[in-house]
Design a protein around this motif. Sequence first.
Motif, PDB file in Angstrom:
ATOM      1  N   ARG A  25     -14.861  45.444 -29.407  1.00  0.00           N
ATOM      2  CA  ARG A  25     -15.569  46.647 -28.979  1.00  0.00           C
ATOM      3  C   ARG A  25     -14.740  47.445 -27.960  1.00  0.00           C
ATOM      4  O   ARG A  25     -14.646  48.674 -28.040  1.00  0.00           O
ATOM      5  CB  ARG A  25     -16.925  46.252 -28.386  1.00  0.00           C
ATOM      6  N   SER A  57     -20.050  43.994 -23.210  1.00  0.00           N
ATOM      7  CA  SER A  57     -19.069  45.065 -23.375  1.00  0.00           C
ATOM      8  C   SER A  57     -19.729  46.411 -23.659  1.00  0.00           C
ATOM      9  O   SER A  57     -19.222  47.454 -23.214  1.00  0.00           O
ATOM     10  CB  SER A  57     -18.081  44.714 -24.483  1.00  0.00           C
ATOM     11  N   SER A  58     -20.842  46.440 -24.371  1.00  0.00           N
ATOM     12  CA  SER A  58     -21.529  47.717 -24.616  1.00  0.00           C
ATOM     13  C   SER A  58     -21.990  48.328 -23.304  1.00  0.00           C
ATOM     14  O   SER A  58     -21.828  49.540 -23.066  1.00  0.00           O
ATOM     15  CB  SER A  58     -22.721  47.508 -25.549  1.00  0.00           C
ATOM     16  N   GLU A  59     -22.553  47.509 -22.437  1.00  0.00           N
ATOM     17  CA  GLU A  59     -23.010  47.957 -21.126  1.00  0.00           C
ATOM     18  C   GLU A  59     -21.833  48.456 -20.286  1.00  0.00           C
ATOM     19  O   GLU A  59     -21.916  49.497 -19.617  1.00  0.00           O
ATOM     20  CB  GLU A  59     -23.710  46.777 -20.442  1.00  0.00           C
ATOM     21  N   HIS A 110     -12.565  51.269 -28.543  1.00  0.00           N
ATOM     22  CA  HIS A 110     -13.138  52.427 -27.857  1.00  0.00           C
ATOM     23  C   HIS A 110     -12.099  53.541 -27.724  1.00  0.00           C
ATOM     24  O   HIS A 110     -10.920  53.281 -27.469  1.00  0.00           O
ATOM     25  CB  HIS A 110     -13.654  52.024 -26.471  1.00  0.00           C
ATOM     26  N   ARG A 114     -20.607  51.779 -21.639  1.00  0.00           N
ATOM     27  CA  ARG A 114     -21.521  52.866 -21.276  1.00  0.00           C
ATOM     28  C   ARG A 114     -21.263  53.347 -19.851  1.00  0.00           C
ATOM     29  O   ARG A 114     -21.325  54.549 -19.570  1.00  0.00           O
ATOM     30  CB  ARG A 114     -22.978  52.407 -21.431  1.00  0.00           C
ATOM     31  N   ASP A 140     -16.164  39.555 -30.090  1.00  0.00           N
ATOM     32  CA  ASP A 140     -16.944  40.789 -30.206  1.00  0.00           C
ATOM     33  C   ASP A 140     -16.648  41.745 -29.060  1.00  0.00           C
ATOM     34  O   ASP A 140     -16.537  42.965 -29.263  1.00  0.00           O
ATOM     35  CB  ASP A 140     -18.442  40.461 -30.237  1.00  0.00           C
ATOM     36  N   ASP A 141     -16.550  41.210 -27.847  1.00  0.00           N
ATOM     37  CA  ASP A 141     -16.262  42.075 -26.705  1.00  0.00           C
ATOM     38  C   ASP A 141     -14.867  42.680 -26.795  1.00  0.00           C
ATOM     39  O   ASP A 141     -14.672  43.880 -26.523  1.00  0.00           O
ATOM     40  CB  ASP A 141     -16.419  41.302 -25.396  1.00  0.00           C
TER      41      ASP A 141
END
Length: 496
Positions: free
Chosen positions: A361, A269-271, A365, A274, A357-358
């Motif tokens: 996140r 999810s961070s990727e 956002h 981004r 977690d995903d």
Amino acid sequence: MTSTLQSSGSPRHCDILIRHALVIDGSGAEPVQADVAVRNGRIVAVGQLAGWQAEQEIDGTARVLSPGFIDAHTHDDTNVIRTPEMFPKLSQGVTTVVVGNCGISAAPVTLKGDPPDPMNLLGQSTAFSYPTFASYVAAIGAARPSVNVAALVGHTALRNNHMDRLDRAASDAEIVGMREQLTEALEHGALGLSTGLAYGNAINAPTEEVLALAEPLAEFGGLYATHLRSEFADILNAMDEAFRIGKHARVPVVISHLKCAGVENWGRSSEVLRALEAASRHQHVGCDCYPYTASSSTLDLKQVTADYDIQVTWSEPHPEQGGKMLKQIAADWGVDLHAAAARLMPAGAVYHCMSDDDVNRILSHPATVVGSDGLPNDPLPHPRLWGAFPRVLGYYSREQKLFSLATAVHKMTGLSAQRFGLEQRGFVREGYHADLVLFDPETIRDAASFTDPMQPAHGIEAVWVNGQLAYRGQDKQSTSARAGRFLARTVQKTSA
């Protein structure tokens, strides 16, 4: 928060006066104790209104008064007409639904037989009787649903209208026909175009088909919303395709129910975010998300796996299997998962395919708004249909402290109204339409579960739609008022 009319001076009159509430105005600002006056369906004052008189006065002490929640991603297209009381949405504080998502819409549609998958999520063939978007708008006006309705036009629906089969690319002439219908819809207030490129009846549409179809959007201030071509390993390429379409059409992009689906995708999810942020530096992009780690749609052989639980929600040939886990059905039948799924189809399923977690996140956002993605025609629906919005407020904000209550409300009201061009909605401000929710911040929570999903939420005390009381939380009952309207996108047309 606007505070213009104080206790000094002559008394003012209104229909409804909510006193001493903790007003969260939808902007992201923190709560402020204030009174709110409503007259003729509009908010006429916000502040310390000691000199005001009202036909009905409500004590909002220790309660939050917020804008009505905007469900940014629904499949209520036919239900707002067939079941206009819309109790699953009203009972959780939703006052506006955005329909026509994932490439499937009730209009404009002319069927040649049964609705193709996944249009069957919206109902049987008898539910589709709107060959033009204008006829759909008229039907909403006649049905007078309890909630407001704003609508996208589905790519798969347009393909259904113009193509003899959906397992190929559209011809130039077919694209011209689809564009004409899309333009008619935009002229009558449609929000924009949606696609569901992961589905079998749209996956063979090349990017170029969507590029050409999306070209009329900018003239009408429309947007492009997409169920990505992949939410699994190829998600970044699918996002790039969506951004390319938005840039070509010169319109905002909304990624539907953004997620990292599949065990091999967990942790990405961070990727993914981004990539969203990188695109946002050059164009308007956003996403919606539902507050659960399980998805729900039709049963799809491509998604059948032993990596996570899959619950069958309905099956046409085997209705007795609804509610059971696919692995249990396969074991009972003595076959593997894919063979069992093939025997059950057409069918619906809940896929427990995401990580906490995903979801946390993505949901937290700043670009994310909340959409339930509920399927109202499922016999055993995903609990998001009844519980998505109270779950954000109760579980994610109050218990998990993922974000403040004001941020949670912003994601469900003001941010959504701005994204979809819903004028004078989504905020508690003077002059705005009185779509309002009164709730207890200490007790609000979802009650719907995967095994018992049709349960109204706790903690919603009152819901007003266009100034009319639509839901009473004390007895968890809707009222006879059905004050919802069709909401046309209000962004002004631009030159092509």
